[in-house]
Write an enzyme that holds these catalytic residues in place. Sequence first.
Site: not given
Length: 936
Positions: A313, A355, A657, A661, A726, A756
């Site tokens: 979790e 580019d 830029d 693009d 566990e 953890d």
Amino acid sequence: MDTGTEPLVPGGGKDEAVGAGPRPPVPELPAGEVFAALGTSRRGLPRAQAQARLEKYGANELPRAGRRAVWRQLGAQFTDLFAVVLIVASAITFLAYALEDPRDAGTVQLAVAILGVVMLNAAIGFAQEYSAERTAQALEAMVPHACRVLRGGERLEVPARDVVPGDVVVLEAGDAVPADCRVVEAHDLAVNNAPLTGESNAVGRTADPVVAGPPLEARNCVFMGTDVIAGSGRAVVFASGAATEFGRIYRLAAAAPRQKTPLQLQVASMARRVAGAALAIGALMFAVRLPTGEPAVTLFVFALGVMVALVPEGLPATLSVSLAIGVRRMARRHALIKQLLAVEALGSTTVVCTDKTGTLTRAEMTVTQVWAGGAPHPVSGVGYRPSGEVADAAPVRELLRVAGLCCNARLVPPTGPREHWRVLGDTTEGALLAVAAKAGLDPGAEEAAAPRVTEFPFDSDRKLMTTVHKMGAGYQACVKGAPGELLARCTDVEWDGRSGPLTGTERAAVVAASDALASQGLRVLAVARRELGGPRPAQKEAESALTLLGLVGMLDPPRPEVTDAVAACRRAGIRVVMVTGDHPLTGEAVARRVGIVQRPDPVVVTGARLDAMDDEALDTLLAEPSELLLCRVSPEHKMRVVTAFQRGGEVVAVTGDGANDAPALKHADIGVAMGASGTDVAREAASMVLLDDSFASIAAAVRLGRAVYQNIRKFLVYLFSHNIGELVPILVATFSGFPLVPISAVQILAIDLGSDVLPALALGAEPPEPDVMDRPPRSRHERLFSAAVVGRILFLGGIQAACVSAVFFWHIGSSGIPFDDFTEDTLAYQEAVTMVQAGIVLSQFFNALTVRTDRQSILTVGLVTNPALLAAGGFGVALMAAISYLPPLQAVFNTAPLDATDWAVLAGLGTLPLLADEARKGWLRRRATHRKGAPR
């Protein structure tokens, strides 16, 4: 005066975008008719009418991408599969508590604890993602903040967002164009259309009507986001906001779907598998224990505990924070990450489509060669700073004096420590002024000594520019232009201070020199002069019978740091492909200078050739391991190339830029935009923004991105190995007939939160390993849980499980109490479960140390080189001690105090994973050394 006419824009027909009315062919109209067609006048719009149009058409700005509300962002944290599984588990646990008779307080404690874990992880993930998005919103838009317009005959400065169709905009050199406009007055007006076309050349503008054609090819129009680099003029706005060419490309980019990153896909797949396995094992435990006669509700809660033991979790929050650490590290390297998962995706990139202008180059013209008298004269220095020198400058000083006089630009020195020399006007002319200064000339003094009396501006037909200057008692024409056109007008030559007729041999030498410079990708200009008898010659007279002085070759220079960055990408196995709108010769020259091209025969493909290819031919072309340059391409071409690479299984990053693009930036796996010089459209479409516009930041981002993926694997090993520790004791107890569980679900949640999350976060902050950029990119299909990762999880988890299981049953057995007589209130049982929980916590402390490296000894990197990890492990041990000794926590977790002997035994067993893994690493190092030394 309001004519009542709607503003009209090019193209014909209707346009529903904000800021546009019906579209007649405005570029085809004479300048005098444009005002009426656009519902305005030479005096501009009255203020009241401008306000009315602003209300009608809206602000002159691009619509920002819709951002989720804060509550939606927070709510999204609870839709993660792990969170959903735990929420359902909590709800079922609450239901079980309601059905129990008598009711067990431990059941409701478990339900509350599960919800607490979900809430904590959601809070951590939300905080990191919210912070990253708010940082991204701090970027400035490229659209200018203010501009000058005529309103009712008065010249005003207004916010650019308040410009409306019909406004008359006043343009001067250095201005940014606020909207799409039809030029009605032009005085040597030239603009830089690079943000839209990718070309950094000066493009002349005219007020004359032109024939119908594509909007961007209309020489009497200027467009939002472009810059005026020379001259002055006035223009009438015909489109604003989303109706501009900027807006058109923005809409194209918005239509491109956002691709999921490799890590997103792998985490989603892992979540499904882990959740499925947890549910299946939980169901199996329920079925196995059902014949024992225990109440079904009790067994169900037990099965939920097993499921909780398997569900990591803490992984979503740990993943988010690890990626956020990568974001902060990249920010220190001037790379702004707009999406957290883009960090890892950049690290797995296999192809970078870059580019040229503004990305690999400085977007500054620099003269690198002057040619005269049959000899080249190299020039040092880059940019507009007049520092450097011209080799053997004396023979070419007259050439550079004439070239400097034939300029309208001016150089502007920096006014602050962070500013640079810049040019106000045409970049080519700025380069000529800079080289003249490098040769020892003072352009200002030369202009004062030879004042200009008239000018014949450059135009694309004759490809020349001429200025006439008073020289003492006479006059002189200074001419510069394309070598072919200017050479045809020359009859004489002056080299090394001697002049005479231009012979056929000399003419051939000039042509050969021009071709040689052009083959290097240089922009070549020829310079000539003529003595005149008066101040007002006819243009034909001023530009004929010229005396040739020589040639000038200039280049938009690469950024100094780009070569090393490209080399780093090559070493990392990343293919760098130039995708530019520029000329093939120029593109190839820049590519060679920065190391993208090293072979003598690169594959150069133009946009026209791409149009002639079907998808199969394009896929074949891109699959070849060649050095590839794609030149003269459009935004649609870029998107097609990106898609083709992705079909081939590549993880594609696109840099750029300009607004042109943007579609490819968004469609790519990772879009990388320029922050300082980039457009608002490009930055909005990109996943990452380079705040310093440096290509070198890409290599740094790749290195950090790869480190993030390595660190994710490290904390996966850390998290899942203790899950085995566990689960296995529970399974052993079940199959051995022990009636109780060796560790409860509440204890498991305490381990997950205390031992953890914090150590996993510290592992996520591990710096990159030294050889990370010497490894090839990961395959898109490589799983997070590779065979090596799973093997290490089983190896470390198996040792932990064996140790805690042995401790539990040793303590139970040494009590002498039969299995069937144990209850939850039995002291020996409470001590045993406490030892299991403490054993897992201590073994995880040492496990965290060993997973920091894959093959290197922990002694090599240092036990204390990650203080955050030591502090996190210490916190987990302290929390475990509190659970063992504090009565309120003993009541919650059903634990008992441990003595010093117990802690000593557990600490000794806890070191076993570290010692065993050190032995494994040593064996791997010896095997690698043996393989390197083996004869081939």
